[in-house]
Design a protein around this motif. Structure first.
Motif, short mmCIF file in Angstrom:
data_model
loop_
_atom_site.label_atom_id
_atom_site.label_comp_id
_atom_site.label_asym_id
_atom_site.label_seq_id
_atom_site.Cartn_x
_atom_site.Cartn_y
_atom_site.Cartn_z
N MET A 1 0.83 -1.19 0.00
CA MET A 1 0.00 0.00 0.00
C MET A 1 0.87 1.25 0.00
SD MET A 1 -3.52 -0.41 1.16
CE MET A 1 -4.36 -1.85 0.63
N GLY A 2 0.43 2.27 -0.70
CA GLY A 2 1.19 3.49 -0.81
C GLY A 2 0.81 4.53 0.23
N ARG A 3 0.68 4.11 1.49
CA ARG A 3 0.24 5.03 2.52
C ARG A 3 1.16 6.22 2.69
NH1 ARG A 3 -0.83 0.13 6.25
NH2 ARG A 3 1.42 0.30 6.19
N TRP A 4 2.44 6.04 2.41
CA TRP A 4 3.40 7.11 2.61
C TRP A 4 3.33 8.16 1.50
CZ3 TRP A 4 6.73 7.75 -1.38
CH2 TRP A 4 6.83 6.67 -2.25
N GLU A 5 2.69 7.83 0.39
CA GLU A 5 2.64 8.75 -0.74
C GLU A 5 1.82 9.99 -0.36
OE1 GLU A 5 1.45 6.96 -4.42
OE2 GLU A 5 2.47 5.09 -3.91
N PRO A 6 2.17 11.13 -0.94
CA PRO A 6 1.45 12.37 -0.61
C PRO A 6 0.04 12.38 -1.19
CG PRO A 6 3.02 12.76 -2.38
CD PRO A 6 3.24 11.34 -1.91
N ALA B 1 -10.78 3.03 -0.57
CA ALA B 1 -9.42 3.01 -0.03
C ALA B 1 -8.50 2.17 -0.92
CB ALA B 1 -9.43 2.49 1.40
N LYS B 2 -8.99 1.02 -1.33
CA LYS B 2 -8.18 0.15 -2.18
C LYS B 2 -7.84 0.83 -3.50
CE LYS B 2 -8.04 -4.40 -4.29
NZ LYS B 2 -8.76 -5.64 -4.58
N ARG C 1 -8.64 2.61 7.34
CA ARG C 1 -8.28 3.44 8.50
C ARG C 1 -7.84 4.82 8.04
NH1 ARG C 1 -5.49 1.11 13.58
NH2 ARG C 1 -5.41 2.97 14.85
N THR C 2 -7.04 4.85 6.98
CA THR C 2 -6.61 6.14 6.43
C THR C 2 -7.80 6.92 5.90
OG1 THR C 2 -4.44 5.22 5.86
CG2 THR C 2 -5.09 7.24 4.73
N TYR C 3 -8.74 6.22 5.26
CA TYR C 3 -9.94 6.89 4.78
C TYR C 3 -10.63 7.62 5.93
CZ TYR C 3 -14.47 7.85 2.76
OH TYR C 3 -15.60 8.50 2.33
N PHE C 4 -10.84 6.93 7.03
CA PHE C 4 -11.57 7.50 8.15
C PHE C 4 -10.77 8.55 8.92
CE2 PHE C 4 -14.25 3.70 7.51
CZ PHE C 4 -15.44 4.37 7.28
N ARG C 5 -9.49 8.64 8.67
CA ARG C 5 -8.70 9.76 9.22
C ARG C 5 -9.03 11.05 8.48
NH1 ARG C 5 -3.52 6.67 8.88
NH2 ARG C 5 -3.63 5.34 10.70
#
Length: 188
Positions: A1-6, A34-35, A42-46
């Motif tokens: 997953m690219g969570r770190w991407e801006p 999210a996918k 979790r990131t979505y709900f942040r």
């Protein structure tokens, strides 16, 4: 997953609009959004409180811009002219965003729950605009009537702009809608 991407927020909004347009709002889950964005639920709900709110991101900033433009209009401006200043300011936000706005509007129009959310947002905008007018010294019921009229002009102008096939800017649609309202109220 690219969570770190801006740009997680923008990626989520883009993925949501794509999926809502492709599958429909009801058939799309937060997990799928999210996918598609390469992120986690979790990131979505942040970033967004619920599945609907992703379509209304920026409404707070838009309201602030509108209200501030009304509040900062010249002191000698009539209430409807202060509202015109707000409409003009808001129209600048949508430059080069017609296609996005069309897609978003199509998703909202197709779902009663989203239409209800939009009406709630517009009601909140009207209340904030009426408050700005009262702070300018406009009494009641003129402040509330002008605010409601301004929101109606915004709504009608926005709908005309998204539906237009010609090269109509949102600013032009807002100005034309306001002029039509003035003509109607003048009995023309």
């Amino acid at each position: 997953m690219g969570r770190w991407e801006p740009n997680a927020r923008e990626r989520l909004a883009k993925a949501a609009l794509e999926l809502y347009s492709e599958r429909g709002y009801e058939q799309t889950t937060v997990a799928e959004i999210a996918k598609r964005a390469g992120l986690t639920e979790r990131t979505y709900f942040r970033h967004y409180a619920d599945k609907r709110e992703v379509l209304f991101d920026g409404s707070g900033a838009l309201q602030e811009l509108f209200v501030n433009a009304v509040a900062e209009a010249p002191g000698s401006a009539a209430p409807i002219d202060a509202m015109a200043a707000g409409l003009e300011a808001v129209s600048t936000v949508f430059v080069d965003r017609r296609e996005h706005s069309r897609r978003r509007q199509a998703v909202i129009v197709a779902n009663a729950e989203l239409q209800e959310r939009e009406l709630i947002k517009l009601s909140s905008l009207s209340a904030a605009l009426a408050d700005a007018l009262r702070r300018r010294g406009v009494g009641e019921p003129a402040a509330s009537l002008t605010a409601e009229a301004g929101v109606a002009v915004f709504k009608v102008g926005f709908e005309r702009w998204t539906a237009a096939s010609e090269d109509l800017t949102l600013g032009q649609a807002m100005r034309e809608s306001l002029e039509k309202l003035k003509a109607v109220t003048a009995g023309a």
